[in-house]
Write a protein that holds these residues in place. Structure first.
Motif, PDB file in Angstrom:
ATOM      1  N   ARG A   1     -23.696   9.169  12.946  1.00  0.00           N
ATOM      2  CA  ARG A   1     -22.811  10.337  12.911  1.00  0.00           C
ATOM      3  C   ARG A   1     -21.427   9.889  13.369  1.00  0.00           C
ATOM      4  O   ARG A   1     -21.302   8.837  14.017  1.00  0.00           O
ATOM      5  CB  ARG A   1     -23.332  11.440  13.846  1.00  0.00           C
TER       6      ARG A   1
ATOM      7  N   GLU B   1     -22.842  13.767  18.513  1.00  0.00           N
ATOM      8  CA  GLU B   1     -23.385  14.576  17.412  1.00  0.00           C
ATOM      9  C   GLU B   1     -24.807  14.133  17.104  1.00  0.00           C
ATOM     10  O   GLU B   1     -25.675  14.939  16.785  1.00  0.00           O
ATOM     11  CB  GLU B   1     -22.525  14.408  16.156  1.00  0.00           C
TER      12      GLU B   1
ATOM     13  N   GLU C   1     -28.192  16.338  18.193  1.00  0.00           N
ATOM     14  CA  GLU C   1     -28.694  16.914  16.951  1.00  0.00           C
ATOM     15  C   GLU C   1     -29.937  17.758  17.247  1.00  0.00           C
ATOM     16  O   GLU C   1     -30.910  17.270  17.822  1.00  0.00           O
ATOM     17  CB  GLU C   1     -29.066  15.773  15.985  1.00  0.00           C
TER      18      GLU C   1
ATOM     19  N   GLU D   1     -24.328  22.274  19.932  1.00  0.00           N
ATOM     20  CA  GLU D   1     -23.377  22.445  18.820  1.00  0.00           C
ATOM     21  C   GLU D   1     -21.930  22.465  19.322  1.00  0.00           C
ATOM     22  O   GLU D   1     -21.041  21.901  18.697  1.00  0.00           O
ATOM     23  CB  GLU D   1     -23.633  23.738  18.030  1.00  0.00           C
TER      24      GLU D   1
END
Ligand code: PLP
Length: 401
Positions: free
Chosen positions: A228, A233, A237, A243
């Motif tokens: 990523r 990230e 995940e 987020e």
């Protein structure tokens, strides 16, 4: 006639223990001055993200060098503007400053911290044991490894080291003088130790509560190395609360230029205006040539879906090495995330690396008796299998020594 190594050994400072002389590279293969071929899974220390002599890089270098190589930061240049936009759009609202190396990108983070903490007299940065942040005076002061500091004291007096992945240790180290916490998403030179998801989230919460900056040294783990764009990230995940995670500033380099020396640091919109005209600078950084290459690397990773590829091939490598663990008691542990894979042995890297070189596989040593596999993002399953085969052969030879 003197050999390359004879001349080098006579005229270079003896800061490195070098082995072979490399003269040519293509894809994931390199050749030495005697014509021997190697599979390059060291990637010039996590740098050669597209392998060697990638046509997109060669073309960008060729085209841009004919137009303009250098212009200085007294003027706008198009590749720099376009690459800055790409970085901001990939990370989040904020601004970018270009540098020539990873250590220099990190210097930007230290200077940001000073500006941020100035009014309340805070300047201490908490960094991690076994971290690595580069070889400038700031870099060795920030680095949590004694070997890089030795002989260079007095160091920059504003860094405190605590164990990695230990949120309580960070909490205990915070004082009124603390201004920031600096981590690597995956400790690279330390021996491939990824941050735990709950650690990242707890660090973000703690730094927000205490009014501290959370700084990320993504020089090795960033720029798609883990599959990523940024390691967090990948690490976060599917993790609830993950987020919205974002550090306040991020340093990048290595894979970014694919071998052309360049780096950058991103600062969130909230803090970007701490830097004002004249407060930071660099003669060379963000040159049209460097940024044209950076754009070509980014474009190639996206077009050829190399983020997915390095994720898949890295996992294949990790699984393969884990299988070898049963066969070779010298293997203590196998760790990894995407294209950062570490093989921890019961012997030091300098004692085993000659066996790998002899098998034609180039790797990079790290702390904690770890050998790093840092393949280019466009490596293939066949090459991964070849690296595994060469690893088994090298470890067999080591066992018979
Ligand atoms: C390599 C590295 C640096 C230093 O980068 P240079 O380009 O050698 O100055 C800093 N931080 C991390 C995490 C690195 O892996």
């Amino acid at each position: 006639m003197s050999t390359i190594s004879e001349i080098a050994d006579k005229y270079l400072l003896t800061t490195y223990r070098r082995s072979i002389a490399l003269v040519k590279g293509r894809g994931r293969r390199v050749w030495d001055s005697e014509g021997r071929e190697y599979l390059d899974f060291g990637g010039g220390v996590a740098v050669s993200s597209l392998g060697h002599a990638h046509p997109a890089m060669v073309e960008a270098l060729h085209k841009q060098s004919q137009l303009m190589i250098h212009s200085s930061n007294l003027y706008y240049n198009e590749p720099q503007a376009l690459l800055a936009r790409e970085l901001v759009e990939s990370i989040g609202e904020g601004r970018v400053f270009f540098s020539n190396s990873g250590a220099e990108a990190n210097e930007g983070l230290y200077k940001l911290s000073r500006l941020f903490g100035r009014e309340r007299g805070a300047y201490e940065i908490i960094t991690m044991v076994d971290s690595f942040h580069g070889r400038t005076m700031g870099g060795i002061s920030a680095t949590g490894q004694e070997k890089v500091k030795h002989g260079f004291e007095p160091l920059v007096p504003s860094f405190v080291h605590v164990p990695f992945n230990d949120i309580e240790a960070v909490k205990a180290a915070v004082t009124p003088k603390t201004v920031a916490v600096l981590i690597e998403g995956v400790q690279g030179e330390g021996g491939i130790f990824p941050a735990k998801p709950e650690y990242l989230l707890a660090l973000r919460k703690l730094t927000k509560e205490k009014g501290l900056l959370l700084l990320l040294d993504a020089v090795q783990c960033g720029f798609y190395r883990t599959g990523r764009f940024q390691s967090y990230e990948r690490i976060l995940e599917g993790v609830s609360g993950g987020e919205g995670f974002r550090p306040d500033a991020i340093a990048m380099a290595k894979a970014m230029g694919g071998g052309f020396p360049m780096g950058a640091f991103w600062v969130s919109a909230e803090h970007a205006s701490l830097f004002t005209p004249g407060s930071h600078g660099s003669t060379y950084a963000g040159s049209p040539l460097a940024c044209a290459v950076g754009l070509a690397v980014l474009d190639t990773v996206r077009k050829e879906k190399l983020d997915e590829n390095i994720s898949v091939q890295g996992a294949r490598l990790l699984e393969g090495l884990k299988k070898l663990k049963n066969q070779f008691p010298v293997i203590e542990e196998v760790r990894g995330l995407g294209g950062l894979v570490g093989l921890q042995l019961s012997v030091e890297p300098p004692d085993v690396q000659p066996f790998f070189v002899k098998e034609g596989l180039l790797l990079v040593g790290a702390a904690n008796r770890t050998l790093r596999y840092l393949p280019p993002f466009n490596t293939t399953a066949d090459e991964v299998d070849e690296a595994l085969d060469k690893t088994a052969k090298a470890l067999s030879a080591l066992g018979k020594r």
